[in-house]
Design a protein around this motif. Sequence first.
Motif, short mmCIF file in Angstrom:
data_model
loop_
_atom_site.label_atom_id
_atom_site.label_comp_id
_atom_site.label_asym_id
_atom_site.label_seq_id
_atom_site.Cartn_x
_atom_site.Cartn_y
_atom_site.Cartn_z
N GLU A 1 0.81 -1.22 0.00
CA GLU A 1 0.00 0.00 0.00
C GLU A 1 0.84 1.26 0.00
O GLU A 1 0.45 2.29 -0.58
N ASP A 2 2.01 1.21 0.64
CA ASP A 2 2.81 2.44 0.77
C ASP A 2 3.43 2.90 -0.54
O ASP A 2 3.92 4.04 -0.61
N ILE A 3 3.41 2.07 -1.59
CA ILE A 3 3.96 2.52 -2.86
C ILE A 3 2.91 2.58 -3.97
O ILE A 3 3.24 2.91 -5.12
N GLN A 4 1.66 2.28 -3.64
CA GLN A 4 0.63 2.24 -4.70
C GLN A 4 0.42 3.60 -5.35
O GLN A 4 0.17 3.69 -6.55
N ASP A 5 0.51 4.68 -4.57
CA ASP A 5 0.30 6.02 -5.14
C ASP A 5 1.48 6.49 -5.99
O ASP A 5 1.33 7.41 -6.79
N THR A 6 2.65 5.89 -5.79
CA THR A 6 3.85 6.32 -6.54
C THR A 6 4.38 5.19 -7.42
O THR A 6 5.54 5.21 -7.82
N ILE B 1 -5.26 -1.41 -9.73
CA ILE B 1 -6.00 -1.68 -8.49
C ILE B 1 -5.40 -2.94 -7.88
O ILE B 1 -5.32 -3.97 -8.56
N SER B 2 -4.96 -2.86 -6.63
CA SER B 2 -4.27 -4.01 -6.04
C SER B 2 -4.69 -4.21 -4.59
O SER B 2 -4.86 -3.25 -3.84
N ARG B 3 -4.88 -5.45 -4.25
CA ARG B 3 -5.08 -5.87 -2.87
C ARG B 3 -4.46 -7.26 -2.74
O ARG B 3 -4.19 -7.92 -3.76
N PRO B 4 -4.19 -7.73 -1.52
CA PRO B 4 -3.61 -9.07 -1.37
C PRO B 4 -4.48 -10.12 -2.06
O PRO B 4 -5.68 -10.22 -1.79
N GLY B 5 -3.89 -10.86 -2.97
CA GLY B 5 -4.63 -11.90 -3.68
C GLY B 5 -5.10 -11.51 -5.06
O GLY B 5 -5.49 -12.38 -5.84
N ARG B 6 -5.03 -10.22 -5.41
CA ARG B 6 -5.47 -9.81 -6.75
C ARG B 6 -4.90 -8.45 -7.13
O ARG B 6 -5.07 -7.49 -6.38
N THR B 7 -4.24 -8.40 -8.25
CA THR B 7 -3.72 -7.14 -8.80
C THR B 7 -4.16 -7.03 -10.25
O THR B 7 -4.00 -7.98 -11.02
N VAL C 1 10.84 3.49 -8.35
CA VAL C 1 9.96 2.96 -7.28
C VAL C 1 9.67 1.50 -7.60
O VAL C 1 9.18 1.18 -8.69
N SER C 2 10.00 0.61 -6.67
CA SER C 2 9.81 -0.82 -6.90
C SER C 2 9.36 -1.50 -5.61
O SER C 2 9.76 -1.11 -4.52
N GLY C 3 8.54 -2.53 -5.78
CA GLY C 3 8.11 -3.32 -4.63
C GLY C 3 9.03 -4.48 -4.34
O GLY C 3 8.83 -5.21 -3.37
#
Length: 363
Positions: free
Chosen positions: A302-307, A341-347, A313-315
Amino acid sequence: MLNRADLIKHKSTYQQQLASQLVTAVMVLDEKLTIQYLNPAAEALLIKSFNKLFNVAFEDVFPNSTIDAARLQQVIESGQEFTDSDVVIYLGDSYKFTAEITASSTEFNQSPHILIELKQIDQQKQISAEAFQQQQWESARDLIRGLAHEIKNPLGGLRGAAQLLTKELNQEQQEYTAMIIEQADRLRNLVDRLLGPNQLPKMTQQNIHSVLEKVSQLISFDNEKDIILIRDYDPSIPEIAFDEDKLLQAILNIVNNAIQAIEPANSITLKTRIASNQTINGKRVKLSILISIIDFGPGIPEDIQDTLFYPMVSGRSNGTGLGLSISQTLINQHKGKLSCISRPGRTEFMILLPLSEGKSEEI
């Protein structure tokens, strides 16, 4: 000239019909905070008819809203209205929307009531967020490009000096200048990637699925994790003008990121659909092509989703953070939009490409 009684009757007729014509959702609660009236706009917003919601408590309809019973009761007691411009309303487990709500005190049949006006603002919020993210991405890209040029100029001089020095040294000492040249080349390649694509796209009319098939073919050649690519295409999608190489690179970057994120033997879905009335870079586009790349991995932090689309910027700990930034640039060159759009289990990464540039209008 109407007399007073006829004037009141005339006004009442308009008032009764006006509420049903309003685009704004209107709801009336009695002093027990149960629903006594909904206009058609409110029925559409809540996806329930007035017959089903009549005499139902406000808290039962909006169980998780930030507007609670105590706040509404205060409106009746004090007569002081309030407006909340960012209320998230949950209707069941799967549907929610953000609304601007105004609650004011009124009177019906000599009894205190609350008039609630609801205006859904999800679209406005999305447009504002996308415009802000686009501006931030452009600023970050310009900053990186400026720094890259400042690095590239002295780097060329350094490499040239090392090449000249090599001619004056013996073979053992030449190993050091060779290392300088090798590392200078490595940095130059990194800088070139930071600068991103610098050629305009060569647009030709093609079928969008030809690019997705090439992506699928390239992945199958090097598929150590045995990833299954599921293709869910809409065959009715017409041809569109695009640069095949650039779009291929943009989609391949996203798919490769997904492959690195998910477990072996998992699946990635490539999906195409026609999307209507979408907002692309501040313009309303009547018809566009939606390409979705869906994986079922751990999701993006979540902390990198906006950037996420900013350079560097990499996860992943070993990621360069350039792939998605380059994809964003390539999609922008096609006057399209890349979002996630990303959440645990689906991006899901979504690429929107306008079907016809002439069918767009400013918002």
